[in-house]
Design a protein around this motif. Structure first.
Motif, PDB file in Angstrom:
ATOM      1  N   GLY A  74      33.394  42.592  70.797  1.00  0.00           N
ATOM      2  CA  GLY A  74      34.466  41.826  71.417  1.00  0.00           C
ATOM      3  C   GLY A  74      34.253  41.687  72.907  1.00  0.00           C
ATOM      4  O   GLY A  74      34.756  40.752  73.523  1.00  0.00           O
ATOM      5  N   THR A  75      33.501  42.662  73.445  1.00  0.00           N
ATOM      6  CA  THR A  75      33.202  42.601  74.885  1.00  0.00           C
ATOM      7  C   THR A  75      31.708  42.470  75.094  1.00  0.00           C
ATOM      8  O   THR A  75      31.234  41.590  75.805  1.00  0.00           O
ATOM      9  CB  THR A  75      33.719  43.861  75.600  1.00  0.00           C
ATOM     10  N   LEU A  76      31.003  43.356  74.463  1.00  0.00           N
ATOM     11  CA  LEU A  76      29.553  43.305  74.537  1.00  0.00           C
ATOM     12  C   LEU A  76      29.008  42.599  73.311  1.00  0.00           C
ATOM     13  O   LEU A  76      29.576  42.693  72.215  1.00  0.00           O
ATOM     14  CB  LEU A  76      28.992  44.732  74.612  1.00  0.00           C
ATOM     15  N   SER A  77      27.906  41.849  73.469  1.00  0.00           N
ATOM     16  CA  SER A  77      27.297  41.156  72.315  1.00  0.00           C
ATOM     17  C   SER A  77      25.806  41.000  72.561  1.00  0.00           C
ATOM     18  O   SER A  77      25.333  41.027  73.700  1.00  0.00           O
ATOM     19  CB  SER A  77      27.936  39.794  72.089  1.00  0.00           C
ATOM     20  N   VAL A  78      25.100  40.823  71.439  1.00  0.00           N
ATOM     21  CA  VAL A  78      23.657  40.593  71.513  1.00  0.00           C
ATOM     22  C   VAL A  78      23.256  39.656  70.370  1.00  0.00           C
ATOM     23  O   VAL A  78      23.813  39.745  69.274  1.00  0.00           O
ATOM     24  CB  VAL A  78      22.879  41.925  71.428  1.00  0.00           C
ATOM     25  N   THR A  79      22.352  38.774  70.648  1.00  0.00           N
ATOM     26  CA  THR A  79      21.854  37.825  69.644  1.00  0.00           C
ATOM     27  C   THR A  79      20.366  38.021  69.490  1.00  0.00           C
ATOM     28  O   THR A  79      19.620  38.109  70.488  1.00  0.00           O
ATOM     29  CB  THR A  79      22.141  36.371  70.044  1.00  0.00           C
ATOM     30  N   SER A  80      19.934  38.008  68.224  1.00  0.00           N
ATOM     31  CA  SER A  80      18.512  38.232  67.952  1.00  0.00           C
ATOM     32  C   SER A  80      17.688  36.995  68.272  1.00  0.00           C
ATOM     33  O   SER A  80      18.219  35.907  68.496  1.00  0.00           O
ATOM     34  CB  SER A  80      18.322  38.572  66.460  1.00  0.00           C
ATOM     35  N   SER A  81      16.400  37.182  68.265  1.00  0.00           N
ATOM     36  CA  SER A  81      15.493  36.037  68.319  1.00  0.00           C
ATOM     37  C   SER A  81      15.632  35.263  66.999  1.00  0.00           C
ATOM     38  O   SER A  81      16.190  35.747  66.004  1.00  0.00           O
ATOM     39  CB  SER A  81      14.050  36.525  68.487  1.00  0.00           C
ATOM     40  N   ASN A  82      15.130  33.998  66.995  1.00  0.00           N
ATOM     41  CA  ASN A  82      15.216  33.173  65.783  1.00  0.00           C
ATOM     42  C   ASN A  82      14.419  33.799  64.653  1.00  0.00           C
ATOM     43  O   ASN A  82      13.330  34.359  64.864  1.00  0.00           O
ATOM     44  CB  ASN A  82      14.696  31.774  66.053  1.00  0.00           C
ATOM     45  N   ILE A  83      15.021  33.678  63.480  1.00  0.00           N
ATOM     46  CA  ILE A  83      14.383  34.172  62.267  1.00  0.00           C
ATOM     47  C   ILE A  83      14.071  32.970  61.379  1.00  0.00           C
ATOM     48  O   ILE A  83      14.959  32.165  61.086  1.00  0.00           O
ATOM     49  CB  ILE A  83      15.319  35.143  61.505  1.00  0.00           C
ATOM     50  N   SER A  84      12.850  32.801  60.949  1.00  0.00           N
ATOM     51  CA  SER A  84      12.463  31.685  60.065  1.00  0.00           C
ATOM     52  C   SER A  84      12.790  32.065  58.632  1.00  0.00           C
ATOM     53  O   SER A  84      12.212  32.990  58.065  1.00  0.00           O
ATOM     54  CB  SER A  84      10.965  31.368  60.204  1.00  0.00           C
ATOM     55  N   VAL A  85      13.781  31.344  58.066  1.00  0.00           N
ATOM     56  CA  VAL A  85      14.232  31.632  56.695  1.00  0.00           C
ATOM     57  C   VAL A  85      13.651  30.579  55.755  1.00  0.00           C
ATOM     58  O   VAL A  85      13.888  29.376  55.934  1.00  0.00           O
ATOM     59  CB  VAL A  85      15.761  31.635  56.603  1.00  0.00           C
ATOM     60  N   SER A  86      12.915  30.972  54.755  1.00  0.00           N
ATOM     61  CA  SER A  86      12.369  30.043  53.758  1.00  0.00           C
ATOM     62  C   SER A  86      13.195  30.127  52.488  1.00  0.00           C
ATOM     63  O   SER A  86      13.882  31.127  52.223  1.00  0.00           O
ATOM     64  CB  SER A  86      10.902  30.378  53.459  1.00  0.00           C
ATOM     65  N   SER A  87      13.155  29.068  51.712  1.00  0.00           N
ATOM     66  CA  SER A  87      13.933  29.044  50.463  1.00  0.00           C
ATOM     67  C   SER A  87      13.347  30.014  49.468  1.00  0.00           C
ATOM     68  O   SER A  87      12.156  30.351  49.490  1.00  0.00           O
ATOM     69  CB  SER A  87      13.925  27.637  49.875  1.00  0.00           C
ATOM     70  N   ALA A  88      14.219  30.436  48.564  1.00  0.00           N
ATOM     71  CA  ALA A  88      13.783  31.284  47.456  1.00  0.00           C
ATOM     72  C   ALA A  88      13.232  30.400  46.347  1.00  0.00           C
ATOM     73  O   ALA A  88      13.136  29.173  46.471  1.00  0.00           O
ATOM     74  CB  ALA A  88      14.960  32.127  46.961  1.00  0.00           C
ATOM     75  N   ASN A  89      12.871  31.022  45.254  1.00  0.00           N
ATOM     76  CA  ASN A  89      12.397  30.245  44.100  1.00  0.00           C
ATOM     77  C   ASN A  89      13.522  29.370  43.552  1.00  0.00           C
ATOM     78  O   ASN A  89      14.707  29.688  43.655  1.00  0.00           O
ATOM     79  CB  ASN A  89      11.901  31.179  42.999  1.00  0.00           C
ATOM     80  N   ALA A  90      13.122  28.272  42.939  1.00  0.00           N
ATOM     81  CA  ALA A  90      14.106  27.348  42.370  1.00  0.00           C
ATOM     82  C   ALA A  90      14.920  28.048  41.295  1.00  0.00           C
ATOM     83  O   ALA A  90      14.382  28.734  40.424  1.00  0.00           O
ATOM     84  CB  ALA A  90      13.414  26.122  41.780  1.00  0.00           C
ATOM     85  N   ALA A  91      16.252  27.852  41.379  1.00  0.00           N
ATOM     86  CA  ALA A  91      17.154  28.426  40.388  1.00  0.00           C
ATOM     87  C   ALA A  91      17.872  27.348  39.588  1.00  0.00           C
ATOM     88  O   ALA A  91      18.467  27.632  38.546  1.00  0.00           O
ATOM     89  CB  ALA A  91      18.181  29.315  41.068  1.00  0.00           C
ATOM     90  N   SER A  92      17.825  26.125  40.091  1.00  0.00           N
ATOM     91  CA  SER A  92      18.507  25.027  39.391  1.00  0.00           C
ATOM     92  C   SER A  92      17.922  23.694  39.812  1.00  0.00           C
ATOM     93  O   SER A  92      17.228  23.587  40.836  1.00  0.00           O
ATOM     94  CB  SER A  92      20.014  25.044  39.682  1.00  0.00           C
TER      95      SER A  92
END
Length: 337
Positions: free
Chosen positions: A9-27
């Motif tokens: 609420g007072t202090l905060s931190v944000t990570s570096s970008n994370i590359s998210v890839s899709s999982a296997n097809a489910a539908s």
């Protein structure tokens, strides 16, 4: 590309970008599928492979096949999705609520119902039917024209005006005429056919001058006899020489009434005529032999007691001399006188 933020609420931190890839097809997911379609008109739609989180499974390269509830449908070839996405085209041919399915053998998806409407009318696919296959001369039947599109669907689109829809008859010995053309709605038209001359008649129709594909052949039979007709009656005859005449029973249209079986008698205003015996006609007609024996203007009458006909006058001339006859010879005479 995603990141994570932590805060109190007072202090905060944000990570570096994370590359998210899709999982296997489910539908598999369908998109751009129309709610309505027209028979014979293709439409495009998209099949997308999704992972369990709803992301496009860009690594998916499975082969997808398309099937449809319409057995006549023109289906696209099976194809592998590219980066999890593929575009397909499909053409329905049967007008009715239809669905499609995309499947790779493991995953599958069905569309919502698609309302398929008939296509443009096709004269070649339209048909004519009749309320009877055989009618008597003077009687009527109803001819019904049912229009269809190129795939046999009823109630096609683009129909011409009633004035450009015509019923036709092709005589094959018989004749008749059409009247009372009317639209019954939903691409159905009717007309009344009145039979005239006996024989076969092929009934059909044209749509803007294009002949329909399926006609109907009917048989016209003679009606009941309404008159007797004499033929082969000579204008001149020789006393004592026989000649033949024909008596024919005819219906109001002039057809020989083949069912007529009454007995016909022959008479003449020649009191010395040699007349045939009364006889029934065969298939509505019969030949009779007559000899007129009295010189002068004579005629012949045929009657069944109800119907009758009298010939035109026949000029009867004397035959060649067959004898000499004396007349005014006295019973007594005086010598020298």
């Amino acid at each position: 590309s995603r990141n994570i933020t932590a805060t109190d609420g007072t202090l905060s931190v944000t990570s570096s970008n994370i590359s998210v890839s899709s999982a296997n097809a489910a539908s598999l997911v369908l998109s751009s599928v129309p709610a309505t379609a027209t028979a014979g008109s293709a439409f495009n739609f998209t099949v997308t492979a999704k992972d369990a989180s709803g992301n496009t499974a860009t690594g998916y390269n499975g082969t997808v096949s398309i099937t449809a509830s319409d057995s006549q449908a023109l289906l696209p070839p099976s194809a592998a999705l590219v980066n999890g996405v593929g575009s397909f085209a499909l053409t329905y041919k049967t007008a009715a609520p239809q669905t499609l399915r995309a499947s790779d053998g493991m995953l599958s998806v069905d569309s919502e119902p698609i309302t398929v409407s008939p296509g443009l009318y096709s004269a070649a696919n339209s048909i004519l039917t009749t309320s009877a296959n055989s009618i008597a001369s003077g009687s009527t039947l109803t001819a019904t024209l049912t229009t269809k599109d190129a795939f046999g669907n009823l109630n096609p689109s683009g129909l011409p005006n009633l004035a450009d829809i015509n019923f036709t008859s092709s005589a094959v010995g018989g004749t008749g005429s059409f009247s009372s053309k009317a639209s019954q709605g939903s691409g159905v038209y009717t007309a009344t056919f009145t039979a005239i001359n006996a024989g076969s008649v092929t009934l059909g129709a044209t749509l803007e001058a294009a002949s329909i594909g399926t006609n109907s052949t009917i048989s016209i039979t003679p009606a009941a006899a309404s008159s007797l007709v004499l033929s082969l009656v000579p204008a001149n005859a020789t006393a004592g020489s026989a000649f033949n005449i024909i008596v024919t029973a005819r219906d109001p249209a002039g057809n020989t009434s083949t069912s007529y079986s009454k007995t016909v008698s022959i008479s003449s205003n020649d009191p010395a005529a040699t007349l045939p015996q009364a006889s029934s006609l065969q298939d509505g007609s019969k030949s009779f032999s007559i000899a007129l024996n009295t010189q002068g203007s004579r005629n012949i009458t045929a009657t069944d007691g109800t119907l009758s006909v009298t010939s035109s006058n026949i000029s009867v001339s004397s035959a060649n001399a067959a004898s000499l006859v004396l007349s005014s010879v006295p019973a007594t005479a005086t010598a020298g006188s």
